[in-house]
Design a protein around this motif. Structure first.
Motif, PDB file in Angstrom:
ATOM      1  N   LYS A   1       0.864  -1.185   0.000  1.00 35.97           N
ATOM      2  CA  LYS A   1       0.000   0.000   0.000  1.00 35.97           C
ATOM      3  C   LYS A   1       0.897   1.230   0.000  1.00 35.97           C
ATOM      4  O   LYS A   1       1.556   1.531   1.002  1.00 35.97           O
ATOM      5  CB  LYS A   1      -0.911  -0.011   1.225  1.00 35.97           C
ATOM      6  CG  LYS A   1      -1.966   1.050   1.179  1.00 35.97           C
ATOM      7  CD  LYS A   1      -2.951   0.893   2.307  1.00 35.97           C
ATOM      8  CE  LYS A   1      -4.012   1.981   2.211  1.00 35.97           C
ATOM      9  NZ  LYS A   1      -4.959   1.870   3.307  1.00 35.97           N
ATOM     10  N   VAL A   2       0.965   1.942  -1.135  1.00 40.42           N
ATOM     11  CA  VAL A   2       1.944   3.003  -1.317  1.00 40.42           C
ATOM     12  C   VAL A   2       1.327   4.283  -1.863  1.00 40.42           C
ATOM     13  O   VAL A   2       0.237   4.277  -2.434  1.00 40.42           O
ATOM     14  CB  VAL A   2       3.078   2.551  -2.273  1.00 40.42           C
ATOM     15  CG1 VAL A   2       3.919   1.463  -1.651  1.00 40.42           C
ATOM     16  CG2 VAL A   2       2.512   2.104  -3.611  1.00 40.42           C
ATOM     17  N   ASP A   3       2.077   5.380  -1.694  1.00 40.79           N
ATOM     18  CA  ASP A   3       1.769   6.671  -2.285  1.00 40.79           C
ATOM     19  C   ASP A   3       2.858   6.965  -3.315  1.00 40.79           C
ATOM     20  O   ASP A   3       4.001   6.544  -3.152  1.00 40.79           O
ATOM     21  CB  ASP A   3       1.836   7.795  -1.236  1.00 40.79           C
ATOM     22  CG  ASP A   3       0.822   7.655  -0.128  1.00 40.79           C
ATOM     23  OD1 ASP A   3      -0.262   7.100  -0.378  1.00 40.79           O
ATOM     24  OD2 ASP A   3       1.125   8.107   0.985  1.00 40.79           O
ATOM     25  N   ALA A   4       2.501   7.739  -4.323  1.00 43.53           N
ATOM     26  CA  ALA A   4       3.497   8.214  -5.274  1.00 43.53           C
ATOM     27  C   ALA A   4       4.087   9.503  -4.717  1.00 43.53           C
ATOM     28  O   ALA A   4       3.356  10.420  -4.361  1.00 43.53           O
ATOM     29  CB  ALA A   4       2.852   8.473  -6.630  1.00 43.53           C
ATOM     30  N   HIS A   5       5.401   9.567  -4.624  1.00 38.53           N
ATOM     31  CA  HIS A   5       6.068  10.775  -4.133  1.00 38.53           C
ATOM     32  C   HIS A   5       6.828  11.417  -5.283  1.00 38.53           C
ATOM     33  O   HIS A   5       7.567  10.746  -6.001  1.00 38.53           O
ATOM     34  CB  HIS A   5       7.051  10.442  -3.005  1.00 38.53           C
ATOM     35  CG  HIS A   5       7.919  11.601  -2.654  1.00 38.53           C
ATOM     36  ND1 HIS A   5       7.464  12.661  -1.908  1.00 38.53           N
ATOM     37  CD2 HIS A   5       9.205  11.881  -2.982  1.00 38.53           C
ATOM     38  CE1 HIS A   5       8.443  13.545  -1.783  1.00 38.53           C
ATOM     39  NE2 HIS A   5       9.506  13.085  -2.423  1.00 38.53           N
ATOM     40  N   HIS A   6       6.612  12.720  -5.462  1.00 31.10           N
ATOM     41  CA  HIS A   6       7.323  13.486  -6.489  1.00 31.10           C
ATOM     42  C   HIS A   6       8.474  14.250  -5.857  1.00 31.10           C
ATOM     43  O   HIS A   6       8.258  15.059  -4.966  1.00 31.10           O
ATOM     44  CB  HIS A   6       6.373  14.501  -7.145  1.00 31.10           C
ATOM     45  CG  HIS A   6       5.291  13.896  -7.946  1.00 31.10           C
ATOM     46  ND1 HIS A   6       4.064  13.566  -7.417  1.00 31.10           N
ATOM     47  CD2 HIS A   6       5.251  13.547  -9.248  1.00 31.10           C
ATOM     48  CE1 HIS A   6       3.313  13.045  -8.369  1.00 31.10           C
ATOM     49  NE2 HIS A   6       4.006  13.026  -9.487  1.00 31.10           N
ATOM     50  N   ASP A   7       9.682  14.028  -6.337  1.00 31.37           N
ATOM     51  CA  ASP A   7      10.808  14.862  -5.938  1.00 31.37           C
ATOM     52  C   ASP A   7      10.812  16.145  -6.769  1.00 31.37           C
ATOM     53  O   ASP A   7      11.298  17.172  -6.322  1.00 31.37           O
ATOM     54  CB  ASP A   7      12.136  14.128  -6.120  1.00 31.37           C
ATOM     55  CG  ASP A   7      12.325  13.041  -5.072  1.00 31.37           C
ATOM     56  OD1 ASP A   7      12.010  13.281  -3.888  1.00 31.37           O
ATOM     57  OD2 ASP A   7      12.784  11.944  -5.444  1.00 31.37           O
ATOM     58  N   ASP A   8      10.256  16.081  -7.988  1.00 29.19           N
ATOM     59  CA  ASP A   8      10.216  17.230  -8.893  1.00 29.19           C
ATOM     60  C   ASP A   8       8.853  17.218  -9.598  1.00 29.19           C
ATOM     61  O   ASP A   8       8.591  16.365 -10.439  1.00 29.19           O
ATOM     62  CB  ASP A   8      11.353  17.118  -9.909  1.00 29.19           C
ATOM     63  CG  ASP A   8      11.419  18.277 -10.873  1.00 29.19           C
ATOM     64  OD1 ASP A   8      10.504  19.130 -10.881  1.00 29.19           O
ATOM     65  OD2 ASP A   8      12.405  18.330 -11.635  1.00 29.19           O
ATOM     66  N   TYR A   9       8.002  18.180  -9.244  1.00 28.48           N
ATOM     67  CA  TYR A   9       6.649  18.214  -9.800  1.00 28.48           C
ATOM     68  C   TYR A   9       6.631  18.563 -11.286  1.00 28.48           C
ATOM     69  O   TYR A   9       5.632  18.348 -11.954  1.00 28.48           O
ATOM     70  CB  TYR A   9       5.769  19.185  -9.018  1.00 28.48           C
ATOM     71  CG  TYR A   9       5.391  18.637  -7.672  1.00 28.48           C
ATOM     72  CD1 TYR A   9       4.428  17.646  -7.553  1.00 28.48           C
ATOM     73  CD2 TYR A   9       6.003  19.089  -6.517  1.00 28.48           C
ATOM     74  CE1 TYR A   9       4.093  17.119  -6.332  1.00 28.48           C
ATOM     75  CE2 TYR A   9       5.672  18.573  -5.276  1.00 28.48           C
ATOM     76  CZ  TYR A   9       4.718  17.590  -5.191  1.00 28.48           C
ATOM     77  OH  TYR A   9       4.384  17.070  -3.980  1.00 28.48           O
ATOM     78  N   SER A  10       7.732  19.075 -11.830  1.00 28.45           N
ATOM     79  CA  SER A  10       7.763  19.362 -13.260  1.00 28.45           C
ATOM     80  C   SER A  10       7.967  18.084 -14.083  1.00 28.45           C
ATOM     81  O   SER A  10       7.891  18.110 -15.307  1.00 28.45           O
ATOM     82  CB  SER A  10       8.859  20.379 -13.584  1.00 28.45           C
ATOM     83  OG  SER A  10      10.137  19.822 -13.398  1.00 28.45           O
ATOM     84  N   LYS A  11       8.230  16.970 -13.399  1.00 26.95           N
ATOM     85  CA  LYS A  11       8.351  15.654 -14.037  1.00 26.95           C
ATOM     86  C   LYS A  11       7.298  14.744 -13.410  1.00 26.95           C
ATOM     87  O   LYS A  11       7.606  13.900 -12.568  1.00 26.95           O
ATOM     88  CB  LYS A  11       9.756  15.087 -13.821  1.00 26.95           C
ATOM     89  CG  LYS A  11      10.836  15.966 -14.414  1.00 26.95           C
ATOM     90  CD  LYS A  11      12.204  15.469 -14.044  1.00 26.95           C
ATOM     91  CE  LYS A  11      13.248  16.434 -14.576  1.00 26.95           C
ATOM     92  NZ  LYS A  11      14.572  16.163 -14.041  1.00 26.95           N
ATOM     93  N   PRO A  12       6.039  14.915 -13.802  1.00 29.90           N
ATOM     94  CA  PRO A  12       4.935  14.277 -13.085  1.00 29.90           C
ATOM     95  C   PRO A  12       4.915  12.749 -13.093  1.00 29.90           C
ATOM     96  O   PRO A  12       4.336  12.149 -12.199  1.00 29.90           O
ATOM     97  CB  PRO A  12       3.689  14.840 -13.762  1.00 29.90           C
ATOM     98  CG  PRO A  12       4.142  15.317 -15.084  1.00 29.90           C
ATOM     99  CD  PRO A  12       5.580  15.720 -14.927  1.00 29.90           C
ATOM    100  N   LEU A  13       5.531  12.125 -14.065  1.00 32.21           N
ATOM    101  CA  LEU A  13       5.502  10.658 -14.095  1.00 32.21           C
ATOM    102  C   LEU A  13       6.756  10.029 -13.492  1.00 32.21           C
ATOM    103  O   LEU A  13       6.871   8.806 -13.448  1.00 32.21           O
ATOM    104  CB  LEU A  13       5.281  10.157 -15.525  1.00 32.21           C
ATOM    105  CG  LEU A  13       3.925  10.553 -16.122  1.00 32.21           C
ATOM    106  CD1 LEU A  13       3.789   9.995 -17.534  1.00 32.21           C
ATOM    107  CD2 LEU A  13       2.782  10.096 -15.250  1.00 32.21           C
ATOM    108  N   LEU A  14       7.666  10.854 -13.005  1.00 36.08           N
ATOM    109  CA  LEU A  14       8.850  10.351 -12.315  1.00 36.08           C
ATOM    110  C   LEU A  14       8.539  10.376 -10.820  1.00 36.08           C
ATOM    111  O   LEU A  14       8.587  11.423 -10.176  1.00 36.08           O
ATOM    112  CB  LEU A  14      10.066  11.224 -12.631  1.00 36.08           C
ATOM    113  CG  LEU A  14      11.387  10.763 -12.044  1.00 36.08           C
ATOM    114  CD1 LEU A  14      11.759   9.370 -12.551  1.00 36.08           C
ATOM    115  CD2 LEU A  14      12.478  11.750 -12.415  1.00 36.08           C
TER     116      LEU A  14
END
Length: 79
Positions: A46-59
């Motif tokens: 059970k996980v969340d997606a974490h963005h280190d850089d919001y300008s790269k939304p699928l990373l």
């Protein structure tokens, strides 16, 4: 964008780039472009997606809620 006077609507209005990144991830999962992975720290499913850089939304990094919260706490302490 959804129009409403809820707390979530206020967050969306204040953070449009973050909101769009979340939508990208949700849609990419739905159409099969990306797949949820286990937590990179403990392997929880059970996980969340974490963005280190919001300008790269699928990373994204996949973190369980516990490790996601710890990651943000660590970032706040470093700032």
């Amino acid at each position: 964008m959804i129009k409403s006077n809820t707390r979530q609507a206020g967050w969306r209005k204040r953070h449009p780039l973050k909101y769009l990144a979340h939508l990208y991830v949700d849609n990419a999962i739905r159409i099969g472009l990306i797949k949820r992975q286990p937590c990179e720290v403990c392997g929880a499913e059970k996980v969340d997606a974490h963005h280190d850089d919001y300008s790269k939304p699928l990373l994204v990094r996949w973190l369980c809620r516990r490790h996601h919260s710890q990651h943000h706490a660590k970032q706040r302490r470093a700032a």
